[in-house]
Design an enzyme around this catalytic site. Structure first.
Site, PDB file in Angstrom:
ATOM      1  CB  SER A 298      -0.782  -0.289   0.920  1.00 58.19           C
ATOM      2  OG  SER A 298      -0.167   0.018   2.432  1.00 58.19           O
ATOM      3  CD  GLU A 299       0.578   4.696   0.939  1.00 60.11           C
ATOM      4  OE1 GLU A 299       1.439   5.244   0.359  1.00 60.11           O
ATOM      5  OE2 GLU A 299      -0.625   4.937   1.280  1.00 60.11           O
ATOM      6  CB  THR A 300       7.368   2.806  -1.756  1.00 58.55           C
ATOM      7  OG1 THR A 300       6.633   0.992  -2.055  1.00 58.55           O
ATOM      8  CG2 THR A 300       8.991   2.164  -1.361  1.00 58.55           C
TER       9      THR A 300
END
Length: 262
Positions: free
Chosen positions: A45-47
């Site tokens: 979902s996020e980096t």
């Protein structure tokens, strides 16, 4: 080119729980298109990417499809990497970001994030697509940077089966569904289909919206929240004026290296 890569389970006491985030420490900024490609390849979902700047760290977050203004669990993960793996000397980290300064400090119960609070405002005429995707009648609909949909009770939140096809064109970042909790102050689930994250496991930034709402409703400033995703997690929330403190733990899952032939 070789880049360090960490995968951290945020808001988790052990691996395979909480919300996984990738963290890539950088010595200098790379081209935005490359950062986006790395985030898409990671397929989380996020980096989070950060670069040291004047005693602080510039922090940015990318979903698989675009950069976002705020992400809680990836901020928690980035701070964990700095404290645990990169030898950050003090007990406090200051990140600069699109959402202003974000402060993370160590405490007995894990890491405390100091974020800006956002009080949702009632929506007079919610879009019909929101209701079609929801499939149940909400008690209330509000808006901050997400739609905040208040349901009757925890069971309604847990049993919800949204039709994401109706939410792809909504304005705002996504849809956060919340209700009073049985064993905690409030529960939630978070959906961001437009960002190719149909359901996010434990969303720190969403509590910047839901905690102020429930603080006002319940007339208390210290709240305990639980996100009812398959990888559930608990978030301790403390309202302090226009800021909210979110406390959680992190667990290491992976440490590796990205190799790019550029």
């Amino acid at each position: 080119m070789k880049l360090p890569l960490y995968q951290i389970d945020a808001f988790a006491e052990q691996p395979f729980s909480g919300n996984p985030a990738a963290v890539c420490p950088l010595t200098e900024w790379l081209d935005d298109s490359l950062l986006q490609q790395i985030a898409e390849e990671n397929n989380l979902s996020e980096t989070a990417f950060f670069v040291a700047e004047d005693g602080k760290y510039r922090l940015r977050w990318f979903t698989p499809v675009e950069e976002v203004d705020l992400c809680g669990h990836a901020t928690l993960a980035a701070a964990h990497v700095l404290f645990t793996h990169l030898g950050h000397a003090s007990d406090e980290i200051v990140f600069t970001s699109r959402s202003g300064e974000l402060i993370v400090r160590q405490c007995e119960n894990g890491l405390v994030m100091d974020f800006p609070a956002s009080l949702p405002q009632p929506v007079v005429n919610p879009p019909q697509g929101l209701f079609r995707g929801l499939g149940v009648q909400p008690e209330e609909v509000l808006m901050a940077f997400d739609y905040i949909v208040v349901l009757r009770d925890e069971r309604q939140v847990r049993d919800l089966k949204p039709d994401f096809s109706h939410w792809m064109q909504l304005d705002g970042r996504g849809v956060v569904v919340t209700a009073p909790g049985k064993d905690v102050d409030f529960v939630s689930r978070c959906f961001f289909p437009r960002l190719r994250v149909n359901e996010d496991p434990v969303t720190g930034s969403a509590h910047c919206e839901t905690a102020p709402y429930w603080s006002e409703k319940l007339a208390k400033t210290a709240l305990t929240a639980r996100q009812l995703s398959a990888r559930s997690g608990t978030v301790a929330c403390q309202l302090k004026g226009q800021r909210v403190e979110l406390t959680g733990q992190c667990a290491d899952y992976l440490q590796g290296q990205i190799t790019l032939s550029i």
